[in-house]
Enzyme design. Sequence first.
Site, PDB file in Angstrom:
ATOM      1  N   THR A  40      52.973  64.235 -36.181  1.00  0.00           N
ATOM      2  CA  THR A  40      52.668  63.710 -34.853  1.00  0.00           C
ATOM      3  C   THR A  40      51.177  63.445 -34.702  1.00  0.00           C
ATOM      4  O   THR A  40      50.759  62.438 -34.106  1.00  0.00           O
ATOM      5  CB  THR A  40      53.142  64.701 -33.772  1.00  0.00           C
ATOM      6  N   HIS A  43      50.391  60.217 -36.314  1.00  0.00           N
ATOM      7  CA  HIS A  43      50.763  59.097 -35.429  1.00  0.00           C
ATOM      8  C   HIS A  43      49.636  58.823 -34.432  1.00  0.00           C
ATOM      9  O   HIS A  43      49.255  57.671 -34.194  1.00  0.00           O
ATOM     10  CB  HIS A  43      52.043  59.425 -34.651  1.00  0.00           C
TER      11      HIS A  43
END
Length: 342
Positions: A40, A43
């Site tokens: 994450t 990202h």
Amino acid sequence: MKAIVKSARGKGAELQRVPVPDCGPQEVLIQVKATSICGTDVHIYEWDEWSQSRVNPPYIFGHEFSGIVVEKGNLVQNVEIGDHVSAETHIVCGHCPQCMTGNAHICQNTEIIGVDRDGCFAEYVVLPSENLWKNDPSLPWDEASVQEPMGNAVHTVLAGDVVGKTVAIIGCGPIGLMAAAVAKAAGASRVFAFDLNDYRLELARKMGATDIINSLNADPLHIVKQETGGAGVDVVCEMSGHPAAMNQGFKMVTNGGRISILSLPVRPVEIDVTNDIVFKGITVQGITGRRMFQTWQQTAGLLQSGQVDVKQMITHHFPLEEFDKGFQLMLEGNCGKVILHP
């Protein structure tokens, strides 16, 4: 304090000096000893479509850590100064229907540390005391910091029975690697690990995968059919988020089997619902976070017992100042888990 700040809407991040956060009456100030980079976080660092629609810079990101309590609010009773802690990263409301029925991990009003509010890529982080998990002081800081992502692996694998069953792990990022170890520890008869990266496939073997398959060099569906007598695997844990790999997962699972999906595809994925779900009678589960705090108990138990050894998949350590090196390794895939030390 030093902190890695997502300072603007675009690729990258900056190391900045920012104020140490204040501690409220029901909060705890934690000195971060180790923090690990999650997919994450990558990202957010890369500023892909998902992060563009979700996060609002500037803020401190990062959500996996271990540390020591250095200050607590006057209403805090569950931890003491000096305690070694990690944290459940989902801050939940406690009063929605899901929270009221033991399903707080899917709270309708969830805020995620390092996504919706300041995170732990810093020397200090403030969190609600109810989100803290007390660690055994003998647990090394780096291993303690990966309990949150390991909890994702535990939740995904143990969302159904795996004892004596064949399990496929699609995607051997750090959580996939830990999922292979959890599946083996939980009694899976065979653990098939699929990826395109030979480095990570070798890590998967070390973590407990019995069969490793590079999907660039072999047809995953043919391998599974051959190795299961044509039946298919009992359980698929989807960790890749790649549309082609996800479709392979639906096709390789046996009739009546289970697919648990933890991955976050950045775009909608087309699935043959009729033939690969309905006619096969399979169970499809979306997995988010960790069951609070059942999954944490399972995770801590697997580490304390030695049934899962995460040391082999912690491959790199960097000071906080060298965070770019860690993110680059994650992007290249030439690593397991990368730990940053403030």
